[in-house]
Motif scaffolding. Structure first.
Motif, PDB file in Angstrom:
ATOM      1  N   GLU A  38       0.835  -1.094  -0.238  1.00 51.08           N
ATOM      2  CA  GLU A  38      -0.221   0.127   0.394  1.00 51.08           C
ATOM      3  C   GLU A  38       1.005   1.064  -0.419  1.00 51.08           C
ATOM      4  O   GLU A  38       1.437   1.909   0.518  1.00 51.08           O
ATOM      5  N   LEU A  39       0.253   1.985  -1.081  1.00 55.15           N
ATOM      6  CA  LEU A  39       1.324   3.082  -1.253  1.00 55.15           C
ATOM      7  C   LEU A  39       0.387   4.486  -0.842  1.00 55.15           C
ATOM      8  O   LEU A  39      -0.829   4.420  -0.849  1.00 55.15           O
ATOM      9  N   PRO A  40       0.675   5.535  -0.069  1.00 53.25           N
ATOM     10  CA  PRO A  40       0.359   7.036   0.292  1.00 53.25           C
ATOM     11  C   PRO A  40      -0.410   6.746  -0.845  1.00 53.25           C
ATOM     12  O   PRO A  40       0.265   8.419  -1.740  1.00 53.25           O
ATOM     13  N   HIS A  41      -1.719   7.074  -1.862  1.00 49.94           N
ATOM     14  CA  HIS A  41      -1.276   7.324  -3.449  1.00 49.94           C
ATOM     15  C   HIS A  41      -2.588   8.838  -2.937  1.00 49.94           C
ATOM     16  O   HIS A  41      -2.450   9.832  -3.894  1.00 49.94           O
TER      17      HIS A  41
END
Lengths: 142, 168
Positions: A62-65
């Motif tokens: 999970e990336l902080p998009h």
């Protein structure tokens, strides 16, 4: 591959002197069914290494998009609120001191006039009684 | 570099990072956490990733360092003691049922010193060339070969011991 070769490769393997191709050959040999009895002990090692290669990660990265979008929304919201407040402030009628005094004076005058007219009406009602004199006088001086 | 480009570059070796993390940290959960952490760090430094000629090697180095740090802080917190006793009682049970020997190999690998474990993982599981491993571990090929040979021999000894014990 011949058994002698396998033994040689195995020896080199434990010395850290085999190439990737040779290691692949060893692996293939131990996966086959014709492993020599005296080499059987090594089978779990090569099978274990192959098994270790099959393990995979189960969790999604999970990336902080939303982070970039968030500060953009922040700026947009601030600008919108700013425009709103500015619009409200600038559309209000601006009155100078003089104008305000004039309005106050106008209100006072209006009140005074109202008061005057009220009294005038009261006076007019009282005048109605005067008519009675005329009626009575007419009765007497017929 | 946008997110899709970034993921396209770094996701192909996610499982390798996971396996390395798991080899060092043993626990699956901790390994998954480590992978997530490493990807966050990579994402934050995504501008730099283009400058590395081999992003995979870079990510592996990062994972190794992160996991070793985790291990150190775990030891500092005395968590290792709890962990060890737990593992021990479990591994006794496991040994009884591990007839296929494959589980046994995993257990033996867990007993290796970290550096040997890492070398064994990168060479025998992930099948990297010695030159690549030397780059990842900031070492030289000779040192890698020596470490690898030690690791393989330790595994062999333990394996033969258990095998002979099982046969006789």
């Amino acid at each position: 591959m011949e058994l002698v070769n396998i033994e040689k490769l195995l020896e080199a393997y434990f010395e850290g002197q085999t190439s990737l191709e040779e290691e692949a050959a060893l692996c293939a040999y131990f996966k086959s069914r014709e492993v020599a009895p005296h080499l059987q002990a090594y089978t779990p090692l090569f099978k274990g290494l192959s098994a270790a290669r099959q393990e995979v990660s189960q969790r999604k990265v999970e990336l902080p998009h939303y982070r970039v979008a968030f500060w953009r929304y922040g700026i947009a919201a601030t600008v919108a609120i700013g425009i709103g407040i500015a619009g409200f402030v600038f559309t209000q009628p601006k009155l100078t001191q003089e104008e305000r005094e004039a309005i106050a004076a106008f209100e006072k005058t209006k009140e005074a006039m109202k008061f005057l007219s009220q009294n005038f009406n009261d006076g007019a009602e009282e005048l109605a009684i005067i008519n009675q004199f005329t009626i009575t006088k007419n009765k007497i001086l017929k | 570099m946008n997110q899709n480009e970034f993921l396209g570059t770094v996701l192909p070796f996610k499982d390798k990072l996971y396996r390395l993390a798991k080899r060092i940290l043993v626990s699956k959960d901790e390994a998954e956490d480590a992978v997530q952490e490493v990807y966050l760090k990579l994402w934050k430094g995504k501008g730099k990733i283009k400058n590395y000629k081999n992003p995979e090697a870079f990510a592996i180095t990062m994972t190794k360092n992160y996991c070793l740090d985790r291990l150190k802080s775990k030891q500092a917190n005395n968590l290792k003691i709890v962990h060890n006793t737990f593992q021990h009682s479990q591994s006794v049970e496991r040994e009884v049922e591990a007839n296929d020997g494959v589980t046994m190999v995993f257990k033996i690998m867990e007993t290796l010193p970290e550096q040997q474990r890492i070398v064994l993982q990168l060479r025998d599981v992930e099948q990297f060339e010695f030159s690549e491993i030397a780059e990842m571990l900031d070492s030289n090929e000779t040192a890698i070969r020596v470490n690898l040979s030690r690791a393989r021999k330790t595994v062999r000894e333990a394996l033969l011991k258990k095998y002979n014990y099982g046969v006789s």
